[in-house]
Design a protein around this motif. Sequence first.
Motif, PDB file in Angstrom:
ATOM      1  N   MET A   1      29.650 -34.491   6.935  1.00  0.00           N
ATOM      2  CA  MET A   1      29.899 -33.162   6.400  1.00  0.00           C
ATOM      3  C   MET A   1      29.540 -32.082   7.429  1.00  0.00           C
ATOM      4  O   MET A   1      30.214 -31.057   7.527  1.00  0.00           O
ATOM      5  N   THR A   2      28.442 -32.328   8.182  1.00  0.00           N
ATOM      6  CA  THR A   2      28.074 -31.365   9.222  1.00  0.00           C
ATOM      7  C   THR A   2      29.188 -31.217  10.252  1.00  0.00           C
ATOM      8  O   THR A   2      29.511 -30.104  10.686  1.00  0.00           O
ATOM      9  N   THR A   3      29.802 -32.336  10.647  1.00  0.00           N
ATOM     10  CA  THR A   3      30.900 -32.294  11.622  1.00  0.00           C
ATOM     11  C   THR A   3      32.077 -31.498  11.087  1.00  0.00           C
ATOM     12  O   THR A   3      32.652 -30.654  11.783  1.00  0.00           O
ATOM     13  N   TRP A   4      32.427 -31.762   9.821  1.00  0.00           N
ATOM     14  CA  TRP A   4      33.571 -31.058   9.240  1.00  0.00           C
ATOM     15  C   TRP A   4      33.278 -29.556   9.110  1.00  0.00           C
ATOM     16  O   TRP A   4      34.151 -28.717   9.387  1.00  0.00           O
ATOM     17  N   LEU A   5      32.067 -29.203   8.672  1.00  0.00           N
ATOM     18  CA  LEU A   5      31.727 -27.785   8.565  1.00  0.00           C
ATOM     19  C   LEU A   5      31.759 -27.116   9.938  1.00  0.00           C
ATOM     20  O   LEU A   5      32.219 -25.972  10.074  1.00  0.00           O
ATOM     21  N   ARG A 186      21.175 -26.797   8.718  1.00  0.00           N
ATOM     22  CA  ARG A 186      20.139 -26.143   7.922  1.00  0.00           C
ATOM     23  C   ARG A 186      20.538 -26.098   6.449  1.00  0.00           C
ATOM     24  O   ARG A 186      19.714 -26.306   5.564  1.00  0.00           O
ATOM     25  N   GLY A 187      21.833 -25.814   6.205  1.00  0.00           N
ATOM     26  CA  GLY A 187      22.290 -25.735   4.825  1.00  0.00           C
ATOM     27  C   GLY A 187      22.282 -27.068   4.115  1.00  0.00           C
ATOM     28  O   GLY A 187      22.052 -27.136   2.901  1.00  0.00           O
ATOM     29  N   LEU A 188      22.543 -28.152   4.868  1.00  0.00           N
ATOM     30  CA  LEU A 188      22.601 -29.483   4.266  1.00  0.00           C
ATOM     31  C   LEU A 188      21.258 -30.201   4.299  1.00  0.00           C
ATOM     32  O   LEU A 188      21.168 -31.337   3.831  1.00  0.00           O
ATOM     33  N   LYS A 189      20.241 -29.555   4.861  1.00  0.00           N
ATOM     34  CA  LYS A 189      18.924 -30.188   4.899  1.00  0.00           C
ATOM     35  C   LYS A 189      18.420 -30.546   3.497  1.00  0.00           C
ATOM     36  O   LYS A 189      17.871 -31.642   3.292  1.00  0.00           O
ATOM     37  N   VAL A 191      20.149 -31.420   0.984  1.00  0.00           N
ATOM     38  CA  VAL A 191      20.884 -32.603   0.550  1.00  0.00           C
ATOM     39  C   VAL A 191      20.291 -33.856   1.193  1.00  0.00           C
ATOM     40  O   VAL A 191      20.129 -34.897   0.536  1.00  0.00           O
ATOM     41  N   ALA A 192      19.945 -33.743   2.495  1.00  0.00           N
ATOM     42  CA  ALA A 192      19.316 -34.879   3.168  1.00  0.00           C
ATOM     43  C   ALA A 192      17.955 -35.190   2.547  1.00  0.00           C
ATOM     44  O   ALA A 192      17.585 -36.365   2.383  1.00  0.00           O
ATOM     45  N   ASP A 193      17.220 -34.131   2.174  1.00  0.00           N
ATOM     46  CA  ASP A 193      15.919 -34.354   1.535  1.00  0.00           C
ATOM     47  C   ASP A 193      16.079 -35.043   0.181  1.00  0.00           C
ATOM     48  O   ASP A 193      15.305 -35.949  -0.166  1.00  0.00           O
ATOM     49  N   ILE A 194      17.091 -34.607  -0.587  1.00  0.00           N
ATOM     50  CA  ILE A 194      17.354 -35.256  -1.876  1.00  0.00           C
ATOM     51  C   ILE A 194      17.749 -36.711  -1.667  1.00  0.00           C
ATOM     52  O   ILE A 194      17.333 -37.605  -2.409  1.00  0.00           O
ATOM     53  N   GLU A 218      21.891 -23.704  -5.659  1.00  0.00           N
ATOM     54  CA  GLU A 218      23.127 -24.488  -5.731  1.00  0.00           C
ATOM     55  C   GLU A 218      22.859 -25.974  -5.968  1.00  0.00           C
ATOM     56  O   GLU A 218      23.727 -26.681  -6.478  1.00  0.00           O
ATOM     57  N   LEU A 219      21.675 -26.458  -5.568  1.00  0.00           N
ATOM     58  CA  LEU A 219      21.367 -27.882  -5.708  1.00  0.00           C
ATOM     59  C   LEU A 219      20.419 -28.170  -6.859  1.00  0.00           C
ATOM     60  O   LEU A 219      20.129 -29.334  -7.135  1.00  0.00           O
ATOM     61  N   THR A 220      19.941 -27.131  -7.518  1.00  0.00           N
ATOM     62  CA  THR A 220      19.021 -27.343  -8.631  1.00  0.00           C
ATOM     63  C   THR A 220      19.677 -28.136  -9.744  1.00  0.00           C
ATOM     64  O   THR A 220      19.085 -29.065 -10.309  1.00  0.00           O
ATOM     65  N   SER A 221      20.935 -27.776 -10.070  1.00  0.00           N
ATOM     66  CA  SER A 221      21.634 -28.495 -11.136  1.00  0.00           C
ATOM     67  C   SER A 221      21.877 -29.949 -10.747  1.00  0.00           C
ATOM     68  O   SER A 221      21.796 -30.851 -11.596  1.00  0.00           O
TER      69      SER A 221
END
Length: 460
Positions: A1-5, A186-189, A191-194, A218-221
């Motif tokens: 996802m990082t590559t695509w972003l 930074r934004g996907l960090k 997600v990696a932590d989850i 955005e990730l709370t739900s």
Amino acid sequence: MTTWLTLYYAGAALLLLGAASTLFYLGLQHRLEESSWDSLEEKVGVVTRLLEHMPAGTRGVAQQVREEAAISGNFRSRFLLRVLDAHRRVLVATPGMATLLPDALFPWIAAGASEARADIERGQRRFLLVSQAIPGARDGAPWRLQAALDMTPAQRLLAGYLRQVVLVLAGGVLLAAAIGAAIARRGLKPVADITRAASGIGANRLHERIGASAWPAELTSLAAAFDAMLERLQQSFERLAQFSADLAHELRTPINNLIGEAQVALARERSPAEYIEVLHSALEEYARLADMIDRMLFLAYAEHSGVAERVPLEAAQQMQAVLEFYQALAEESGIALTSRGGGVVRADPHLLRRALSNLVSNALKYTPRGGSVRLEAEHDARGGLELRVIDTGVGIPAQHLPRLTDRFYRVDPARAGDPGGSGLGLAIVKSIMSLHGGTLTIESTVGQGTTARLYFPKES
């Protein structure tokens, strides 16, 4: 996802910077074209005014030509001028113009017009040309003025600007890609932590949770939904473990009975009547095992099928059919068995009767002689139908009510003495109601009785 972003960021930057650079380049090119034509027209106007005053005009024009030749340079467009009389003789000309731009290259002035323009390329160079008729010659015939503007310096300027634009564009795209990659990481960090938190949860750690408070909005739900899934998995795992233990316990009792009876029967030689008695006793245990297996298979089917085939049924007829089946047992036990009410319910007839039969069977078992069991049917304000099985039996303590529909669960001590029960009856009723999108609720008061409610909602 990082590559695509990162690629998306770079593509967006390329698109925006490319569009802006193209607009700036085209704007500069258009502006240079306009200013070059304006400059050429201005110079032609100056020369025209000089030629209006003969003979000083030709001397003034010659001086103008010398001045233009002196100040022309690499970054200034070179102005070239030639004046021809009516016989096409050269009166004034920029040095070298005959070789660079012969008379034949200039546009011919059409009849009735005073001027003609042209834009030509000669070799690697580009020129703006103007031909103009000049009245006021001595013999009355008009002269002809030929002016040209060398666009090579402007072209070099545009080429240099284009190189700079390409460099800025390439650098901007690379910078945008680098910034995009940093932002994406930074934004996907979270997600990696989850992901790391979720990867550490296993069958023996289902009690752990990700927690919804530590993540971005955005990730709370997502975290909350994952924790809810873990909660369901933990509950299912616990129920499965409990069910396995209960099943092993329930199967062990009849199997141990069969083994014990067989061992006793084989301990010494017995008469045919004694062997027959042993076989009758074993047959009862076999029947109990078969009933338990049948109920388990039904529960497995109910959980995996998901829905039941529904048809319109008269509730009064279904209740009456169940009453007729249990009427003899009720009379033998001295219990009044009645029904009232009615309505139409959409349900599977076989499953509906099985649910009612399980409830009536339980009610008869735990209602003392002289008591009553009543079946009722009634529509509610929402259009659904509620079937009730009401008894005046021993009742159930409140602490047991939440677990009555668990498999193999039994209430102690009031109901522990039931040797024929398997603890699956109410679990089956609950599964049947789930198949119909309905609910089973049980209310009870110790010493007064129990009410079981089957609610079938109105179909939309």
